[in-house]
Structure formats: C-alpha cells, structure tokens
Design an enzyme around this catalytic site. Structure first.
Site, PDB file in Angstrom:
ATOM      1  N   LYS A 197       0.849  -1.188   0.000  1.00 46.64           N
ATOM      2  CA  LYS A 197       0.000   0.000   0.000  1.00 46.64           C
ATOM      3  C   LYS A 197       0.888   1.244   0.000  1.00 46.64           C
ATOM      4  CE  LYS A 197      -3.867   2.172   2.366  1.00 46.64           C
ATOM      5  NZ  LYS A 197      -4.770   2.134   3.525  1.00 46.64           N
ATOM      6  N   LYS A 249      -2.151  -1.321  -3.957  1.00 46.52           N
ATOM      7  CA  LYS A 249      -2.983  -0.131  -3.952  1.00 46.52           C
ATOM      8  C   LYS A 249      -2.093   1.092  -3.996  1.00 46.52           C
ATOM      9  CE  LYS A 249      -6.536   2.209  -1.213  1.00 46.52           C
ATOM     10  NZ  LYS A 249      -7.265   2.300   0.029  1.00 46.52           N
ATOM     11  N   TYR A 314     -14.608   1.634  -8.159  1.00 49.62           N
ATOM     12  CA  TYR A 314     -15.856   2.385  -7.978  1.00 49.62           C
ATOM     13  C   TYR A 314     -16.718   2.360  -9.244  1.00 49.62           C
ATOM     14  CZ  TYR A 314     -13.290   3.900  -3.895  1.00 49.62           C
ATOM     15  OH  TYR A 314     -12.575   3.893  -2.738  1.00 49.62           O
TER      16      TYR A 314
HETATM   17 ZN   LIG Z   1      -6.414   3.541   7.698  1.00 50.74          ZN
END
Ligand SMILES: [Zn+2]
Length: 325
Positions: A197, A249, A314
């Site tokens: 991440k 991500k 999304y």
């Molecule tokens: Zn967080």
C-alpha cells in the site's frame, strides 16, 4: 515481390470482431470486480461525494437495500468502509459487538447471504486523529495497533465478514490477525491483505468520502511510491504471514509492481483502482475529453493484464447495472 514473403502479418488475427474475440488474451467479467462502498451511521439521506461524481455515502439504514441492488446487478463482492460518528483515540468502536463494523457485515449477510463481504480493517475512520492506529510517542504505535486489529477482525468475522482486509499498513498485521481469528475459532475466515500500500496522493477523494480528519500524512507506515524492491518485499512478507490474497494499492500507476509481485507469488492478487484514478476518468469524461465507460474498461483490463485477478473499483456497479460486463 520478395519483401512480401518476409512481412509478418499480425493483422490476420485482427480482421473481424470474431477473430479478435477468439484471440483476446485478457477478459474482464463481473466475477473480477469488488465494489467498495461507504456506509455512514446516523444520517438520513445519501451524501454525494463531490470529488467522486456518482458515488454516495450510504445511510446505514439503506445498506440492505443497496446490497440487494448490488447483488441484482450481478456483483459478487463488496468492500465495506464505515463512516463513524463514534470517534475516540484508538478507534474502539471497531471492535464493539454492536459497533458499525459489526453492524455493516451483519446487515449485508442477513440481506444477501451469498454476497462476499470484505471488511476493511483499519482505524482511520474511527479515530479522533484520523491515523490508522494507536498514537504513541513516535507516531502510530505498531504493536499496540496489532492487538486492536486482531480485536476488530474477530468482531467482523463474528458478524459474518468472509474476508478481513487489513489496510492499516502495520508490520505484522497479517500474522496478528490470523492468530486472533484462529484462536477465536474463525479458521475459515480469509485475509485479503492490503499488502503493498503506497502513500499515494491519489487517495485524495477518498479522504472526502470517508470524512478523514487526518492532520499530517501516513508516510511512516504506508510505502514510498518510488520503491520497487520494498514493494515486492511487503507483499511477500504478508504471504509468509498467512495472507490468502495479496493486494496492491493504487493500481493504474503501479502496473509494474502488480507484474513484479505476480511473478513472485502463486497467491491470488487484487489491485485497488483508487478514488483518484476514478476521479481522473470521471472529470476528464465530464469535460468531454474521453469516453468514460471505454476508459474505465480499458484501465480495468490493463490492471488485469498486468496480473491482478481481482480489482476493487468504484466503476463496478455502473458497469454491472448498464450491462457493460
Ligand atoms: Zn487507515
């Protein structure tokens, strides 16, 4: 015409749509997509998110209706994000039996039992300071946060979550959660780790969506976007700790990292097309510069081609409801 014999004619496989479809190397289906949703407690109406056109914070009492709608559209999985009105220093609402994390999973499972529920497991929407864990003298206290991640994971699993998705970017979070789940008897509950991440500025619109009150940044726990070797190590360590699924991500600007990790693991790989990626496409389409659906499909296809098996996006509900997939 000697040169004609030497031309390698790749256009043979592009002549008609049938031929092109036959030789398509990457396909995208609704089975590949996970829809992230934002659920806010104690509100009556849907709250539009200005930086994410078409996306709303769902009032908690509308969650059953929305889950039915999502299932009807053909999606199989959601990632739950709660927007809490019960903030404290440590995010303790996340592990209360009747807290928002538990209520969201339970409402989804009670309404559509076959919907796969991924419970985002962090604290930033539940802490008064907006950080992803317990604050210590030197920023977020890693090991104190691990204990609470375990508590939250058990609470979510108990409420019906199928997968725990730790996004706090703490060292050791996967093994801490696996331990806690197993000790509580939830050996069948999976872990989809946000294993690599990045501390990305592309999360900007999400902050509005989730009502973040963060001051400062998360660079002491999320990764430097410039680091490739560390990105690979982060995911491989989570595999060793027992993650069932790894995740990168953001996705679109990190296709090389998706590919790097794909080549080094046999685990399923997810990638998160984040709010900033969504907003770029939405606003460019609104300005008439690009076609929204075509670009959405192309970017999702590219993320899959790079090596992701699953994509959080999304766009998922819109693509499903309008039968683009
Ligand atoms: Zn967080």
């Amino acid at each position: 015409m000697q040169h004609q014999q030497t031309i390698r004619r790749l256009r043979r496989l592009r002549q008609t749509e049938t031929v092109r479809n036959l030789f398509k190397e990457t396909t995208l289906t609704l089975n590949d997509l996970i829809l992230p949703i934002f659920v806010e407690e104690e509100i009556n109406d849907y709250q539009p998110i200005a930086s994410m056109p078409g996306i709303f914070r769902i009032p908690e009492h509308k969650l059953p209706y929305e889950i039915e709608r999502i299932a009807k559209a053909g999606l199989k999985s959601v990632m739950l994000f709660g927007i809490s009105h019960h903030l404290d220093e440590i995010g303790s609402d996340t592990w209360q039996e009747k807290g928002l994390v538990a209520r969201m999973s339970k409402a989804c499972k009670d309404t559509v039992p076959e919907m796969l529920i991924m419970s985002d497991t962090c604290f930033c929407e539940y802490t008064s300071h907006g950080h992803c864990g317990v604050l210590g003298r030197n920023g977020v206290d890693n090991d104190a946060t691990l204990l609470n991640l375990g508590r939250q994971a058990v609470t979510a699993a108990n409420a019906g979550a199928d997968f725990i998705a730790p996004s706090a970017a703490m060292d050791g979070q996967v093994s801490a959660i696996r331990d806690a789940l197993d000790k509580a008897g939830f050996t069948a509950t999976g872990i989809m780790s946000y294993s690599t991440k990045f501390a990305s500025t592309l999360y900007g619109p999400f902050r509005e969506a989730a009502g973040s009150c963060l001051i400062g940044d998360r660079k002491s726990y999320q990764m430097d976007p410039m680091n490739r070797h560390e990105a690979i190590r982060e995911s491989l360590i989570d595999e060793q700790e027992g993650a069932d699924v790894l995740m990168i991500k953001p996705a679109g600007a990190y296709l090389d990292i998706i590919r790097d990790i794909r080549e080094r693991t046999q685990l399923p790989l997810a990638a998160y097309q984040v709010s900033g990626e969504f907003a770029q496409i939405k606003f460019a389409a609104k300005a008439g510069a690009i076609n929204e659906i075509d670009v959405a499909l192309e970017t999702l296809g590219a993320i899959k081609r790079a090596g992701a098996n699953l994509i959080l996006s999304y766009f998922a509900l819109d693509l499903a409801e309008k039968k683009h997939l």
